[in-house]
Design an enzyme around this catalytic site. Structure first.
Site, PDB file in Angstrom:
ATOM      1  CD  GLU A  87      -2.488   1.206   2.766  1.00 49.26           C
ATOM      2  OE1 GLU A  87      -3.438   1.991   2.917  1.00 49.26           O
ATOM      3  OE2 GLU A  87      -2.100   0.414   3.650  1.00 49.26           O
ATOM      4  CE  LYS A  95      -8.150   1.234   3.172  1.00 49.18           C
ATOM      5  NZ  LYS A  95      -7.137   1.751   4.113  1.00 49.18           N
ATOM      6  CB  CYS A 125      -4.901  -1.202   4.509  1.00 51.80           C
ATOM      7  SG  CYS A 125      -4.487  -0.985   6.258  1.00 51.80           S
TER       8      CYS A 125
END
Length: 513
Positions: free
Chosen positions: A278, A335, A386
């Site tokens: 990330e 995301k 994440c």
């Protein structure tokens, strides 16, 4: 004289009652504090049964008010130890230890309300805590509180009981009923243990033991291959840059960061899939496009596809935390589940930037709205950045099209704490639920290769710049959980709580006669 003796007797009795309550609250606090030891890295999975059993026993034995206080103390211990890593991220990379302590204490105090709410619900619906309340009522309420944490205030689905059971026979439940289904079974065992201890007898012990055997047999019937391999194995290389968090975003460190990732990657040209973590590139995509073009040209000439994390900004002024597949045509995944105060500040326009206590960017990221697939060597890949990996139903949105899952993360925020280990365990559960291998590339660890059964095939050492090479076989097909999500578990919770209402009403009628 007699009056003085009576007063002394009452005072002594009150002191005894008070000390007894303090002992019960201390026991609840201790039981909650040891529960995180059931999870990674220690993995003492049996504590996931024993610790809630203590809470359930206290909930059954104590008056309602004292039971609620005990449940709150349990929650303080549970989350005070379990999410202590929140303090590290705020203290080191936010506004210092004082603010970090205040925010962490407030966060733990809020989370402690979830065990409290489970006990409150059951004691309200069924004041007399009989066998049904312990065997099914409390387990149903507990799992309902876990489900609520999936969405309450954008969600914090951490430390669900089911995560502790990876590597045990009960993990076979996850491809069918998900982590909440595993949590339910664990909570039922805790309820059975509490019921046995409430009025111990050989009969109760035999019944509880029989139930455990039945649950184990049921789990064994679900232990099968729900998906199947497809195509040939892919060679992969997971790059762990190990760039310090407090250095990563400094402009003068950009050249160092790009040089490190290039140096780590070049020996693996020819590998089918190379993954960076990330925001591996701490610059906007358009600013780094020349560097990335040159790198992908060299890698592409050897048949490699690079997937990496990088911020992306659009012409409309939106910013995204993105995963990008550099092979032509380029594909982007944005995301979907952002971290409050880490990637955006809630109510920023109303209360101003002073709420930025976690070092969030001055410009908020926007959340991606669609599950977009990336590709490498013709294999459709489900990317998760994440926090995305913590939401099983959202991960299932990528299925059954995705044949492989990739989780890009940066757990440098949490240092050498419980956080990265818990995060890896959550990723393992997603692999089990979906029947897909999962590749986890992180900045400082824990970088790992996970098979479709949730087992760790390889893991890189933490806090070292390194590359983790491996081979994985993409898989196709759908597990029952991918099709059903959490609906069966929620339906069973509804049934259990409805029956509990009837049991509670019957108990009230009998007591009024």
């Amino acid at each position: 004289m007699y009056k003085q003796a009576s007063i002394s007797h009452v005072s002594a009795r009150n002191a005894t009652v008070f000390s007894g309550m303090c002992a019960m609250y201390a026991l609840a606090l201790l039981a909650g504090a040891v529960l995180p030891l059931a999870f990674a890295p220690l993995g003492w999975y049996w504590l996931a049964v024993l610790s809630p059993a203590v809470l359930f026993l206290l909930a059954a034995r104590l008056p309602k008010r004292q039971a609620l206080w005990a449940s709150y103390f349990f929650g303080l211990g549970y989350f005070g130890v379990g999410v202590s890593w929140v303090f590290i991220s705020i203290s080191r990379y936010g506004s210092g230890p004082v603010i970090a302590m205040l925010v962490t204490v407030g966060f733990v105090a809020l989370l402690a309300l979830f065990p409290w709410s489970a006990i409150f619900l059951v004691r309200t619906l069924c004041p007399r805590m009989g066998g049904f309340a312990l065997w099914l009522g409390l387990p149903a309420a507990w799992v309902l509180s876990e489900w609520a944490r999936l969405w309450f205030l954008t969600g914090f689905p951490w430390l669900f009981l089911g995560y502790s059971q990876i590597g045990t026979p009960f993990a076979a439940i996850a491809p069918v009923f998900g982590v909440l289904g595993v949590s339910f079974v664990v909570a039922v065992m805790a309820g059975a243990l509490a019921w046995t201890a409430l009025r111990f007898s050989l009969r109760r012990l035999a019944i509880a033991s029989g139930a455990l055997v039945a649950l184990l047999l049921g789990a064994s019937l679900l232990d099968r291959e729900w998906t199947e391999p497809v195509a040939k194995p892919l060679s992969i290389a997971l790059v762990q840059g190990n760039v310090e968090q407090d250095r990563k975003w400094k402009p003068e460190a950009l050249a160092f960061t790009l040089g490190r990732y290039r140096a780590l990657t070049q020996p693996y040209a020819g590998t089918d899939l190379i993954v960076w973590p990330e925001t591996a590139v701490p610059a906007w995509f358009d600013q780094a496009s020349e560097y990335l073009d040159r790198l992908q040209t060299r890698l592409g000439a050897r048949g490699s596809t690079l997937i990496l994390g990088i911020p992306v900004r659009t012409d409309q002024g939106q910013a995204y935390n993105a995963a990008v597949s550099l092979a032509r045509p380029r594909r982007f995944y944005y995301k979907r589940h952002l971290v409050p105060f880490g990637e955006y500040v809630p109510l920023r326009g109303l209360v101003g930037p002073w709420l930025n206590i976690l070092g969030a960017p001055l410009k908020d990221f926007s959340a991606g709205q669609q599950p977009r697939l990336l590709y490498a060597s013709g294999v459709p890949i489900g990317a998760l950045i994440c926090f995305d990996v913590a939401f099983g139903a959202e991960v299932a949105d990528l299925l059954p099209a995705a044949q492989l899952l990739v989780n890009l993360s940066n757990d440098a925020w949490f240092g050498d704490s419980l956080g990265p280990h818990q995060h890896l365990q959550i990723a393992q559960m997603r692999a089990i639920e979906t029947g897909r291998p999962l590749l986890r590339s992180t900045n400082t660890g824990l970088t790992a290769v996970i098979d479709h059964n949730g087992q760790l095939l390889a893991r890189a050492p933490q806090f070292e710049p390194t590359v983790l090479p491996a081979e994985v076989t993409p898989r196709t097909g759908s597990t029952p959980y991918v099709r059903w999500r959490d609906k069966p578990v929620l339906a069973f919770i509804g049934i259990a709580l409805s029956v509990l209402v009837g049991v509670g009403r019957k108990g009230k009628r009998n007591s009024s006669r």
